[in-house]
Design an enzyme around this catalytic site. Structure first.
Site, mmCIF file in Angstrom:
data_model
loop_
_atom_site.group_PDB
_atom_site.id
_atom_site.type_symbol
_atom_site.label_atom_id
_atom_site.label_comp_id
_atom_site.label_asym_id
_atom_site.label_seq_id
_atom_site.Cartn_x
_atom_site.Cartn_y
_atom_site.Cartn_z
ATOM 1 N N ASP A 150 0.891 -1.143 0.128
ATOM 2 C CA ASP A 150 -0.177 0.119 -0.108
ATOM 3 C C ASP A 150 0.924 1.153 -0.001
ATOM 4 O OD1 ASP A 150 -1.787 2.283 0.559
ATOM 5 O OD2 ASP A 150 -2.737 1.256 2.199
ATOM 6 N N GLU A 174 1.182 4.415 0.159
ATOM 7 C CA GLU A 174 0.382 5.818 0.568
ATOM 8 C C GLU A 174 1.441 6.287 1.802
ATOM 9 O OE1 GLU A 174 -4.000 6.015 0.586
ATOM 10 O OE2 GLU A 174 -3.552 3.706 1.158
#
Length: 305
Positions: free
Chosen positions: A164, A166
């Site tokens: 992920d 982010e």
């Protein structure tokens, strides 16, 4: 996309706790063999659990009224972090106290799910320190982090890793900006380290758009990829078959039941093989869950505390 990415719950105290860069052996086993779950026809259902607030055991509390199969096939521990050691100028894998608790209590938090036939995957997320999957400065650095990931999977008997990309905040701590080679080298090394484990992609961030380098495309090295925007339909831009993609994404309790049902219906009608959910908590969410299981599997969901 106007729909916000998932909300994250963090505390300053958690940010102060880290584990040293891992130099782990592969001494642990995956525990007892997984039980054979009752047969279930339909897409693979995925449940992300924010372990800062909720137990992984919640994933195993939902079954289908028709046949008794598990509602969820994959449970994702959300989330470990990729952090940056400024003295060593190197990325390392970090567990806050809640992720560490899940791993240390694998018998109840992980093995109990696996024994029901549910795969348990560790998600890894940026942590505002400049380290990310897309800015390793060399193949050696990417491979070193891949080894930390695969050693963790082996040590705690996990079923794989979820990426992920982010909150890395590339450039912080004088780190580099995303480059073309980094994620390709990381995924290639990780797949070599764990050829039979899950590697999944939360389809967001610089890494997700850098899947090819030097004639190597790592798309086929992923088992799954999914839409990161809850309450929406968006086909991940990765060259995987429909059976491995989730264009649908819902937040349980945050996405309306009608939208969840519509997205599930579309998943089936358009032939996609995965349905992504986020933020399963400890409440009885059988009504929210049934909204999509009726469309995916033709059955209500049953919650067993």
């Amino acid at each position: 996309m106007s729909t916000p990415v998932r909300s994250r719950v963090r505390t300053a105290a958690l940010a102060l706790l880290a584990v040293a860069a891992l130099g782990l052996g592969t001494t642990a086993t995956t525990g007892a063999a997984a039980a054979t779950a009752p047969a279930k026809q339909g897409p693979t259902s995925v449940a992300y659990v924010e372990v800062n607030n909720n137990s992984m055991q919640n994933v195993g509390k939902y079954t289908l009224a028709n046949g008794g199969g598990n509602v969820f096939d994959v449970a994702v521990i959300f989330a470990a972090n990729i952090n940056y050691d400024t003295s060593k100028k190197a990325a390392y894998l970090y567990f806050n106290e809640n992720v560490q608790r899940v791993l240390d209590n694998a018998a109840t938090e992980i093995r109990s799910l696996q024994q029901k036939g549910i795969k348990v995957v560790l998600s890894v997320l940026g942590n505002h320190q400049g380290a990310g999957f897309a800015n390793f400065p060399s193949q050696q650095a990417a491979s070193a982090f891949a080894t930390q990931l695969s050693d963790t999977v082996a040590k705690y008997g996990l079923d794989g890793i979820d990426f992920d990309d982010e909150y890395a905040e590339y450039g912080n701590n004088e780190t580099g900006q995303p480059n073309a080679s980094s994620f390709v080298q990381l995924v290639t090394a990780l797949r070599a380290n764990m050829p039979n484990k899950i590697i999944s992609l939360y389809n967001i961030g610089p890494a997700a758009s850098r899947l090819s380098y030097g004639g190597v495309d790592v798309s086929s090295k992923f088992d799954y990829a999914w839409n990161p925007y809850y309450g929406t339909w968006q086909v991940p831009g990765i060259a995987l078959p429909k059976s491995k993609l989730s264009p649908a994404a819902v937040e349980i309790g945050g996405t309306s039941q009608s939208t969840a049902a519509d997205l599930a219906r579309r998943t089936v009608s358009e032939g996609y093989g995965v349905y992504l959910t986020y933020n399963l908590d400890g409440a009885d969410r059988s009504s929210d869950v049934s909204a999509f299981t009726r469309e995916l599997y033709g059955s209500e969901a049953v919650y067993t505390p």
